[in-house]
Design a protein around this motif. Sequence first.
Motif, PDB file in Angstrom:
ATOM      1  N   ARG A 161       0.824  -1.205   0.000  1.00 25.48           N
ATOM      2  CA  ARG A 161       0.000   0.000   0.000  1.00 25.48           C
ATOM      3  C   ARG A 161       0.862   1.261   0.000  1.00 25.48           C
ATOM      4  NH1 ARG A 161      -3.009  -3.431   3.475  1.00 25.48           N
ATOM      5  NH2 ARG A 161      -2.155  -2.486   5.384  1.00 25.48           N
ATOM      6  N   ASP A 162       1.912   1.223   0.783  1.00 24.85           N
ATOM      7  CA  ASP A 162       2.798   2.387   0.828  1.00 24.85           C
ATOM      8  C   ASP A 162       3.486   2.614  -0.512  1.00 24.85           C
ATOM      9  OD1 ASP A 162       2.175   2.999   3.431  1.00 24.85           O
ATOM     10  OD2 ASP A 162       3.871   1.918   4.305  1.00 24.85           O
ATOM     11  N   SER A 163       3.805   1.528  -1.226  1.00 27.18           N
ATOM     12  CA  SER A 163       4.466   1.681  -2.533  1.00 27.18           C
ATOM     13  C   SER A 163       3.536   2.369  -3.535  1.00 27.18           C
ATOM     14  CB  SER A 163       4.915   0.321  -3.065  1.00 27.18           C
ATOM     15  OG  SER A 163       3.806  -0.475  -3.469  1.00 27.18           O
ATOM     16  N   LEU A 164       2.240   2.152  -3.412  1.00 32.72           N
ATOM     17  CA  LEU A 164       1.277   2.828  -4.288  1.00 32.72           C
ATOM     18  C   LEU A 164       1.108   4.294  -3.876  1.00 32.72           C
ATOM     19  CD1 LEU A 164      -1.578   0.196  -4.844  1.00 32.72           C
ATOM     20  CD2 LEU A 164       0.629   0.423  -5.994  1.00 32.72           C
ATOM     21  N   ARG A 165       1.058   4.532  -2.573  1.00 34.52           N
ATOM     22  CA  ARG A 165       0.915   5.908  -2.083  1.00 34.52           C
ATOM     23  C   ARG A 165       2.099   6.776  -2.504  1.00 34.52           C
ATOM     24  NH1 ARG A 165      -0.717   3.126   3.340  1.00 34.52           N
ATOM     25  NH2 ARG A 165      -3.022   3.228   3.284  1.00 34.52           N
ATOM     26  N   GLU A 166       3.237   6.153  -2.644  1.00 36.19           N
ATOM     27  CA  GLU A 166       4.451   6.902  -2.999  1.00 36.19           C
ATOM     28  C   GLU A 166       4.620   7.070  -4.503  1.00 36.19           C
ATOM     29  OE1 GLU A 166       7.420   4.534  -1.180  1.00 36.19           O
ATOM     30  OE2 GLU A 166       6.872   5.080   0.885  1.00 36.19           O
ATOM     31  N   THR A 167       3.742   6.442  -5.285  1.00 35.33           N
ATOM     32  CA  THR A 167       3.888   6.518  -6.748  1.00 35.33           C
ATOM     33  C   THR A 167       2.626   7.074  -7.420  1.00 35.33           C
ATOM     34  OG1 THR A 167       3.283   4.165  -6.856  1.00 35.33           O
ATOM     35  CG2 THR A 167       5.638   4.703  -6.883  1.00 35.33           C
TER      36      THR A 167
ATOM     37  N   ILE B 219       3.177  -7.037 -10.430  1.00 33.85           N
ATOM     38  CA  ILE B 219       4.580  -6.658 -10.613  1.00 33.85           C
ATOM     39  C   ILE B 219       5.435  -7.508  -9.688  1.00 33.85           C
ATOM     40  CG2 ILE B 219       6.267  -4.799 -10.318  1.00 33.85           C
ATOM     41  CD1 ILE B 219       4.091  -2.819 -11.076  1.00 33.85           C
ATOM     42  N   CYS B 220       6.371  -8.228 -10.249  1.00 33.01           N
ATOM     43  CA  CYS B 220       7.261  -9.057  -9.433  1.00 33.01           C
ATOM     44  C   CYS B 220       8.042  -8.156  -8.469  1.00 33.01           C
ATOM     45  CB  CYS B 220       8.243  -9.827 -10.324  1.00 33.01           C
ATOM     46  SG  CYS B 220       7.441 -10.975 -11.479  1.00 33.01           S
ATOM     47  N   ARG B 221       8.065  -8.550  -7.201  1.00 39.51           N
ATOM     48  CA  ARG B 221       8.711  -7.747  -6.149  1.00 39.51           C
ATOM     49  C   ARG B 221       8.223  -6.292  -6.222  1.00 39.51           C
ATOM     50  NH1 ARG B 221      13.601  -6.904  -6.991  1.00 39.51           N
ATOM     51  NH2 ARG B 221      13.832  -7.723  -9.108  1.00 39.51           N
TER      52      ARG B 221
ATOM     53  N   ARG C  42      10.026  -2.562  -6.812  1.00 36.47           N
ATOM     54  CA  ARG C  42      10.085  -2.141  -8.215  1.00 36.47           C
ATOM     55  C   ARG C  42       8.982  -1.162  -8.646  1.00 36.47           C
ATOM     56  NH1 ARG C  42       9.105  -6.170 -11.720  1.00 36.47           N
ATOM     57  NH2 ARG C  42      10.312  -5.174 -13.396  1.00 36.47           N
ATOM     58  N   MET C  43       8.033  -0.909  -7.796  1.00 40.27           N
ATOM     59  CA  MET C  43       6.927  -0.040  -8.199  1.00 40.27           C
ATOM     60  C   MET C  43       7.409   1.352  -8.595  1.00 40.27           C
ATOM     61  SD  MET C  43       3.637   0.047  -8.741  1.00 40.27           S
ATOM     62  CE  MET C  43       3.015  -1.383  -7.856  1.00 40.27           C
ATOM     63  N   TRP C  44       8.340   1.912  -7.845  1.00 40.01           N
ATOM     64  CA  TRP C  44       8.837   3.262  -8.146  1.00 40.01           C
ATOM     65  C   TRP C  44       9.526   3.303  -9.508  1.00 40.01           C
ATOM     66  CZ3 TRP C  44      13.922   4.227  -9.247  1.00 40.01           C
ATOM     67  CH2 TRP C  44      14.837   3.220  -8.926  1.00 40.01           C
TER      68      TRP C  44
ATOM     69  N   MET D 256       9.441   5.062 -15.256  1.00 36.17           N
ATOM     70  CA  MET D 256       9.647   4.773 -16.668  1.00 36.17           C
ATOM     71  C   MET D 256       8.350   4.705 -17.474  1.00 36.17           C
ATOM     72  SD  MET D 256      12.660   1.889 -16.260  1.00 36.17           S
ATOM     73  CE  MET D 256      13.235   1.992 -17.931  1.00 36.17           C
ATOM     74  N   CYS D 257       7.236   4.414 -16.816  1.00 35.43           N
ATOM     75  CA  CYS D 257       5.972   4.214 -17.536  1.00 35.43           C
ATOM     76  C   CYS D 257       4.843   5.112 -17.053  1.00 35.43           C
ATOM     77  CB  CYS D 257       5.531   2.759 -17.424  1.00 35.43           C
ATOM     78  SG  CYS D 257       6.735   1.564 -18.045  1.00 35.43           S
ATOM     79  N   GLY D 258       5.126   5.957 -16.042  1.00 35.80           N
ATOM     80  CA  GLY D 258       4.092   6.821 -15.505  1.00 35.80           C
ATOM     81  C   GLY D 258       3.734   7.954 -16.455  1.00 35.80           C
TER      82      GLY D 258
END
Length: 393
Positions: free
Chosen positions: A140-146, A367-369, A373-375, A380-382
């Motif tokens: 969840r935090d990885s999504l909030r940060e991206t 997304i693997c790991r 890797r979310m950031w 690169m794709c945002g």
Amino acid sequence: MKPKVSKRLTLTWVPLLCISCFFLGAIFTSRFRGPSSDSGSQLFLHPRRDQELKIVSEDYHHEKKTSQEKDVIEEVLKTHKAIESLDKSVSMLQKQLSIAQSSQKIVDASPTNSSTEGNQRKKVFMVVGINTAFSSRARRDSLRETWMPQGGKIEKLEKEKGIVIKFMIGRSGEADGVLDKEIDSEDAQYKDFFRLDHEEGYYKLSAKTKIFFSSAVAKWDAEFYVKIDDDVHVNLGMLASTLASHRHKPRVYIGCMKSGPVLTKKTAKYREPEFWKFGEEGNKYFRHATGQIYAISKDLATYISVNQPILHKYANEDVTLGSWFIGLEVEQIDDRNFCCGTPPDCEMKAEAGEMCVASFDWKCSGICRSVDRMWMVHAMCGEGNKAVWDANL
């Protein structure tokens, strides 16, 4: 001398007398036989005339009968069409009544999900539910940060663009309620949760999906309802623009459509216990959207909320959702931008001007790991932070 004269006179008048007798005989014969001949002729002609009159009369009655039959058939067809039209009208009214009743009767069991003023649902463009678990705080935090807006931006996005984004989660089922309290604390900090009256569990995803759509319909009057996994990268602006292009279609089901094999082995991760319902061994599922991300229009979400008590659940959540729509007039939209791969796939598409709606790795069903890797995928794709605000809805 006298006898000689008499003989000559007699010979002279004989031909004249013969001719006169002939004409007199002809005249007498015609007068005598005339009436009898006419009577015979009339006796011969009467039956023929009666027969002709009978034929004409029969033809007239046949034509009249045929005309009457045609008139009756036309009236029957008109009546049949009128009945069909009435049936359609009644069906439409029943559907509208069902939707109206669902809007009034479907309520959230959780107090935190109560509707706004006067129990009226808030009208928005789309509701995005991100499926998450108690153990997924790092995701969840990885999504909030991206890609997921935070703080005042998430509330502003709802007010200005009609886009609602929430992590959806049920209850833990534990007696001490420690996990539930942790979610309550996290929600108090970020205000981005949508609590469901559902007991969490991996093999209960089908039930959770049903409850999410039913609860979301009760709280928000949205044009679209979207389900996303918490290990998927999403470009919100591209998602909103894509859905907006289908907003005038009544019943749409959007995602990456697939038809995988029905797994029967007990050791298989996605085994289908009811595999026998899909025919012979080796058969494939019907076409359905992959579970990482999909969207459905208002009518379909309302259909789920109204009929939830009788909707069957299969082992796999994405198969379950697809099965609910098989017998309905639903437009399946296979949009491959909903399932781009992680870099370099989504990066190449972005450089070509074809921004992806969502990106993940098929081999990992996300997304693997993703926490690590979310950031990178976002960088690169945002689509950029302004894209969702500039989306024409």
